[in-house]
Design a protein around this motif. Structure first.
Motif, PDB file in Angstrom:
ATOM      1  N   ASP A 134     -45.561 -10.165 -38.014  1.00  0.00           N
ATOM      2  CA  ASP A 134     -44.393  -9.771 -38.802  1.00  0.00           C
ATOM      3  C   ASP A 134     -44.815  -9.409 -40.218  1.00  0.00           C
ATOM      4  O   ASP A 134     -45.231 -10.286 -40.996  1.00  0.00           O
ATOM      5  CB  ASP A 134     -43.349 -10.886 -38.824  1.00  0.00           C
ATOM      6  CG  ASP A 134     -42.497 -10.866 -37.565  1.00  0.00           C
ATOM      7  OD1 ASP A 134     -42.875 -11.518 -36.594  1.00  0.00           O
ATOM      8  OD2 ASP A 134     -41.476 -10.148 -37.569  1.00  0.00           O
ATOM      9  N   GLU A 136     -44.017  -6.514 -43.700  1.00  0.00           N
ATOM     10  CA  GLU A 136     -43.260  -5.413 -44.299  1.00  0.00           C
ATOM     11  C   GLU A 136     -44.025  -4.923 -45.532  1.00  0.00           C
ATOM     12  O   GLU A 136     -44.719  -5.691 -46.198  1.00  0.00           O
ATOM     13  CB  GLU A 136     -41.842  -5.861 -44.677  1.00  0.00           C
ATOM     14  CG  GLU A 136     -41.115  -6.537 -43.504  1.00  0.00           C
ATOM     15  CD  GLU A 136     -39.610  -6.311 -43.435  1.00  0.00           C
ATOM     16  OE1 GLU A 136     -39.053  -5.563 -44.253  1.00  0.00           O
ATOM     17  OE2 GLU A 136     -38.994  -6.896 -42.512  1.00  0.00           O
ATOM     18  N   PRO A 168     -44.054  -8.250 -33.343  1.00  0.00           N
ATOM     19  CA  PRO A 168     -43.292  -8.989 -34.354  1.00  0.00           C
ATOM     20  C   PRO A 168     -41.985  -9.519 -33.781  1.00  0.00           C
ATOM     21  O   PRO A 168     -41.460  -8.960 -32.812  1.00  0.00           O
ATOM     22  CB  PRO A 168     -43.029  -7.937 -35.443  1.00  0.00           C
ATOM     23  CG  PRO A 168     -43.193  -6.620 -34.773  1.00  0.00           C
ATOM     24  CD  PRO A 168     -44.160  -6.819 -33.644  1.00  0.00           C
ATOM     25  N   SER A 209     -45.732 -17.893 -45.661  1.00  0.00           N
ATOM     26  CA  SER A 209     -45.812 -16.460 -45.905  1.00  0.00           C
ATOM     27  C   SER A 209     -47.091 -16.151 -46.654  1.00  0.00           C
ATOM     28  O   SER A 209     -47.673 -17.022 -47.303  1.00  0.00           O
ATOM     29  CB  SER A 209     -44.599 -15.960 -46.682  1.00  0.00           C
ATOM     30  OG  SER A 209     -44.728 -16.261 -48.039  1.00  0.00           O
TER      31      SER A 209
ATOM     32  N   SER B 143     -35.936 -14.153 -39.991  1.00  0.00           N
ATOM     33  CA  SER B 143     -35.757 -13.060 -39.037  1.00  0.00           C
ATOM     34  C   SER B 143     -34.575 -13.268 -38.083  1.00  0.00           C
ATOM     35  O   SER B 143     -34.232 -12.371 -37.330  1.00  0.00           O
ATOM     36  CB  SER B 143     -37.043 -12.859 -38.232  1.00  0.00           C
ATOM     37  OG  SER B 143     -37.579 -14.101 -37.836  1.00  0.00           O
ATOM     38  N   LEU B 192     -38.153 -11.746 -42.125  1.00  0.00           N
ATOM     39  CA  LEU B 192     -39.460 -12.294 -41.770  1.00  0.00           C
ATOM     40  C   LEU B 192     -39.331 -13.752 -41.352  1.00  0.00           C
ATOM     41  O   LEU B 192     -38.645 -14.533 -42.025  1.00  0.00           O
ATOM     42  CB  LEU B 192     -40.403 -12.208 -42.983  1.00  0.00           C
ATOM     43  CG  LEU B 192     -40.882 -10.799 -43.367  1.00  0.00           C
ATOM     44  CD1 LEU B 192     -41.426 -10.777 -44.784  1.00  0.00           C
ATOM     45  CD2 LEU B 192     -41.945 -10.307 -42.393  1.00  0.00           C
TER      46      LEU B 192
END
Lengths: 248, 248, 248, 248
Positions: A134, A136, A168, A209, B143, B192
């Motif tokens: 996942d 962006e 994802p 993250s 997400s 995400l």
């Protein structure tokens, strides 16, 4: 010591490259090419390929696409490796030059982006995508930039997509706020006055993250990459290589 | 000392509000409402409006939209100010309750978002938009969030648009990477895994940028806003007020 | 239409202010002051206070501290409001000028920082500190900046400290990694090549965070603040005002 | 299919590991160790090493330092590779266990941090430091964390220092706001309520910057790393390996 022939002496990039190399002990410009010899510089400037009477280890090219192909051909046929920073060479031209490099046993490096921070960001993003599908991309440029998203953002999305080992989990949903989906990677482009150029890749996974962000403040950011390319093009395999990535 | 009547004692928010108020010296819950008295708590819990035999300074409501209107009516008719955290009340219901509050000379505060960081971010964004018309909103959520962009992002875009004194210079261009344009403000939504909820507003102007970012890590972020509302609802004008903004 | 007298015509800031005002319809420079009349400009340039034979609504000063006091005195005594961008005026000089402004019923605005993003950041930080006592300041500048932390960071820490309504919960601990504690606000200074100037204030509270970040890309960021000051200094109370804050 | 023996079944990490592995088709827990068999689980739980009557491909240990050494010895002597997530093993213990692993031709992996985002961040930082010697580390944790800077920040500074090929240009200056200098890398630690754990490395060079940031939202971020270690410990060389890095 690496000797350099600089094509495009009086362009914006050419001038900056000449200034930079004057400050590096192991890089010496032994000659240059320009349509006309505008200013006095520390090395001979030739106004046509035919007039050139010096050689060098590396031909460094910051000219225009219509000139760069003939320039590179000249260099590769005259015993020089070549680093091409000129943008806009067609895929056909690139391939043809690769064949010429191969035939002459020279190394040809075509570089779309000399900013080391951008090249590392893409490299890191490709690695992270193996573990975090996942991702962006969020890029921001000054409001005068007419295209969106940037070439670097597109290239980054492609690398992420190729490196993924899983699909994802975040859904597309189709909402316009979810950005442009390139290779199944949402890409967002901001255009704001004041900004120069920056790009961020954001990964998310259970409980964590990871983000990698690159900012270009000005053109000086390309100089370290140009120096690296000039110094190390001879370590590349014979023939065509695209991207500074190969040297990092 | 402010006395509180809590409607929705055993919901997720209600439980957390009860726990928080137990730790605040100047807030005391004197009674609660719930469909059934599940667990033992430190105050009497009534299972219907008709059964209630205590009063308080403030009625705090975290129930369901179908219950909240009757609850608020009861509160306003029985001498209490009301703070409504229940989401989903229709515009008609809100207006009707405002009239009842007015008639009883009580203050009614309906709060869509209790996170003080989010409310301040919106306030600051509206102020900055007076000087910097070029602004973009970038929000990121887990997400599983099905809608995009978030309600807070939409509300922020509206506030920015209303506060502008000039037109932004960045062009729309129509490219999907430029996000969803709400009130002429580009809004970008990231989805995400790992993320909870965050929102950033980015302003750009000649030679400078300003960004304001808010992150919600968990539901505990709402408690300071609930306490503030309970303590200060009596300082608001009689009738309806929407948003914690009025108290910040 | 506001008429301006510009002191320091040929300094870095002066040249930029002249260029900016030439592009603003409601601001006209009617005269300037400089030690010598270097280049031709669109308004008369005087080389001493004694030689000046024009007047204006506002005197705008970007000179040196040793000249700025006499300049401002001249302006205030000759019917002009004054905006002083020159840094380094002593507290005594500022106070004395305030008295002169008062006596002449003129407004005097001394501005340490014209970047609107920086002034808004400080304003927002002071407001947020009322609700979030835990705050840290992180500034980053180019590696040539010799002092640390920056003046803006110090001023921000002071504002946060004054605005707090509760004590922060994070302990000092004394570890050097916890930064410099100014007014009980930890301040961290990064020095990195490539960077220009930026500052961030980060607030944390139960379950949420709020951060406000300002980036200066170049000197052009000061121009909007200079224009604002010139246009609106006449709306300020008679006497001394310090900081663009009063106009935002 | 990899079979796993889990030591520390009823600790915080153990419970989460058991839940995670129950959802992975290629990982099966065949037995566990715990001081007492608290709850019913899907595999046999032994209350002492002597009682164990099953074997597995991998021993996964989330216990206490005083138990982990004997546990690992047992595992390595009984034909199992071992993944040790227990923190606090002394350097002597680690070395001794490495010798035992070597003698038994087993692989032993001791992992200080299972968050893949943190391990990648450190890997990327080490790579970037080859090109960008100027780097600073900024970590932020909840205000209850008593030590500063974090172990991850210290380890990152060390890696950057070792990877540098040039000296950084930014001066130390000695100002407290410049943070703690570890291996000539300034490290800044923020402590704020609301925050969980995050770390950023910021690089600056002429005209550009690169930053890599990692955020841990909760303990679930460790699970992907635990699964990776259990699956791939058998690909490591015989003897001791420290850090998940070897598998990424």
């Amino acid at each position: 010591m690496t000797t350099v022939f600089l094509a495009g002496v009086f362009g914006k990039m050419g001038r900056q490259v000449a200034r930079m190399m004057a400050g590096e002990k192991d890089l010496t410009i032994v000659g240059g090419l320009a349509p006309e010899a505008k200013d006095k510089v520390a090395f001979p400037v030739f106004t046509s390929l035919a007039a050139i009477n010096v050689s060098a280890d590396v031909w460094v090219d910051f000219t225009l696409p219509q000139a760069a192909r003939a320039n590179a051909e000249y260099a590769l046929n005259h015993g020089m490796n070549a680093v091409i920073g000129t943008s806009g060479l067609s895929a056909d031209d690139q391939e043809a030059l690769g064949v010429i490099a191969q035939g002459n046993e020279q190394s040809l490096l075509i570089v779309p982006n000399f900013a080391i921070s951008a090249v590392l960001m893409m490299q890191f993003a490709a690695k992270a995508a193996k573990y975090f599908p996942d991702a962006e991309v969020v890029e921001a440029h000054h409001s005068d930039k007419l295209d969106a998203p940037s070439g670097t953002a597109k290239a980054t999305a492609k690398l992420i997509s190729e490196a993924r080992t899983k699909k994802p989990v975040a859904p597309h949903q189709g909402a316009p706020a979810r950005g442009e989906w390139l290779d199944d990677v949402p890409v967002h482009a901001l255009r704001l006055p004041g900004y120069v150029a920056q790009e961020e890749v954001v990964f998310g996974a259970a409980g964590e993250s990871l983000s990698i962000k690159q900012v270009s403040f000005d053109r000086s950011s390309f100089m370290a990459g140009v120096a690296l390319a000039a110094r190390q093009v001879d370590t590349l395999p014979v023939g065509l290589t695209v991207g500074l990535d190969a040297l990092l």
